[in-house]
Design an enzyme around this catalytic site. Structure first.
Site, PDB file in Angstrom:
ATOM      1  NE  ARG A 133      16.650  -4.170  19.967  1.00 34.69           N
ATOM      2  CZ  ARG A 133      17.743  -3.877  20.653  1.00 34.69           C
ATOM      3  NH1 ARG A 133      18.871  -3.631  19.996  1.00 34.69           N
ATOM      4  NH2 ARG A 133      17.741  -3.821  21.971  1.00 34.69           N
ATOM      5  CG  ASP A 191      -0.226  -0.136   2.534  1.00 30.83           C
ATOM      6  OD1 ASP A 191       0.812  -0.831   2.587  1.00 30.83           O
ATOM      7  OD2 ASP A 191      -0.689   0.440   3.535  1.00 30.83           O
ATOM      8  CD  GLU A 203       3.113  -0.967   7.722  1.00 33.22           C
ATOM      9  OE1 GLU A 203       3.372  -0.912   8.953  1.00 33.22           O
ATOM     10  OE2 GLU A 203       3.226   0.003   6.956  1.00 33.22           O
ATOM     11  CD  GLU A 204       2.630   3.125   5.544  1.00 32.22           C
ATOM     12  OE1 GLU A 204       2.552   3.567   6.703  1.00 32.22           O
ATOM     13  OE2 GLU A 204       3.704   3.004   4.929  1.00 32.22           O
TER      14      GLU A 204
END
Length: 399
Positions: A181, A84, A142-143
């Site tokens: 990470r 998106d 996702e946003e």
């Protein structure tokens, strides 16, 4: 690096131009979260006719699953890429800038989709040599909360799959660098909307009014003490008041003020502490000023937690491959931004890592900026690192 991994890398390099062409097409034709109908169809068209299973409109939206069954028994792995765009007017002056006014790929999701399409195509070509199975998750939205990942997870996109990998292009990291990470990696997020209701009055007679501006100002100041006095100094937490809407006349005491804000945390414990203290302070101030309030307090994306074992597999696979275009792989500090990949990581052991996309010494713009731009050399790097890690996982029998 074994022969299969070398063959994958060779094929990916031969398709770099095609990868860039796809990215540029997607960049020209961005679509907002939950509106990605044409982008979704473009992805489906790309895989149509290839030796894979295609699941469309997955999760109640425009999600797509691509299943690649290897020619040998083995473990199962899901790979995720989002597609998106954002409600931003592009200002890059690129020859392939957005053709949709007010919509822009300002976070690199066009690049995520482009590299994953080519990687998917290449894994399909090599499927008979693969042990196990791969599912590629092309995810919308996702946003925008609640995020496309949540619907896809609830619909069962991870059923039958053991682990999940994802990656993000980052302008804040130099081209050629890969960052990772273990454990808590990206922040969890909460959004709130607060409306305070008081009693209006004339500015010359404040004794007859209940001033919401004064109460809201007190709240804005007091709520910051949660981070400074209730959260462990070694834990990351941020409370932001992004909007304070109390516009009115100079001589009129406002009877209503609206505040909108955002909270980020790096542990779920901090999320609980902030919610408790936030509501306690709010109730106390409103009691003191004799005003009422309405509060929408919504938790959305969780803290993204990387599985240590899977993360080490990605790191070791990248180090052992000794890619010519990867200059370093280093551990990153926690990232304050949030990501709905966290929903996958809540369900299955996962690893979400970062690919640098700014050439060292070049100026760059942050994500969600109207001049955001990725160096397209990062697309091949992303496909190589993700593809190599995928093969390492399958050939080792998982982790």
């Amino acid at each position: 690096m074994n022969d299969l991994q070398k063959e994958l890398q060779k094929r990916l390099k031969s398709k770099e131009k095609k990868m860039i062409e796809i990215r540029r097409y997607l960049h020209e034709h961005p679509e907002l979260s939950f509106q990605e109908k044409k982008t979704s169809q473009y992805i489906v068209n790309f895989y149509t006719g290839k030796d894979c299973k295609i699941h469309t409109n997955f999760g109640g939206g425009y999600g797509i699953l691509i299943d690649i069954d290897g020619g040998k028994p083995g473990p199962s792995l899901a790979l995720r890429a989002d597609f998106d765009a954002l409600p931003i007017q592009e200002e890059t002056n690129l020859s392939f800038a957005s053709k949709n006014p007010g919509v822009m790929h300002a976070c690199g999701h066009d690049g995520h989709t482009a590299y994953m399409l080519i990687l998917g195509e290449t894994l399909i070509e090599l499927k008979d040599q693969l042990p196990g199975k791969i599912r590629i998750i092309h995810q919308p939205a996702e946003e925008t909360p609640p995020g496309g990942a949540l619907g896809m997870v609830k619909a069962g996109c991870l059923d039958g799959y053991d682990h999940v990998l994802g990656a993000h292009l980052m302008t804040t990291i130099n081209l050629g660098e890969v960052a990772y990470r273990e454990g808590e990696t990206m922040s969890g997020r909460t959004n709130f909307k607060l409306v305070m209701h008081g009693k209006s009055g004339h500015g010359s007679m404040p004794q007859d009014a209940n001033d919401t501006i004064v109460a809201a100002a007190q709240f804005v100041t007091a709520v910051q003490t949660i981070v400074s006095r209730r959260i462990n100094p070694f834990d990351m937490a941020v409370i932001t008041i992004g909007s304070f809407d109390g516009k009115g006349s100079a001589n009129v005491i406002k009877d209503q003020v609206e505040l909108v804000g955002d909270i980020r945390v790096m542990t779920e414990h901090s999320r609980k502490v902030i919610e408790t203290e936030f509501k306690r302070i709010l109730a106390g101030i409103c009691e003191a000023y004799n005003i009422d309030y309405e509060l929408e307090y919504i938790h959305d994306y969780p803290v993204l937690v990387n599985d240590p074992q899977l993360t080490r597999l990605v790191v070791e696979a990248t180090q052992n491959a000794a890619f010519d275009d990867v200059t370093s792989i280093t551990e990153t500090p926690p990232v304050a931004a949030s990501e709905d990949f966290a929903y996958y990581a809540q369900e299955k052991p996962s690893c979400f890592f970062f690919i640098g996309c700014t050439k060292k010494g070049d100026d760059f713009y942050p994500h969600h900026h109207p001049k955001f731009m990725v160096n397209e050399d990062a697309l091949l790097i992303a496909s190589e690192v993700m593809g190599n890690a995928t093969l390492e996982y399958l050939l080792k029998g998982g982790c």
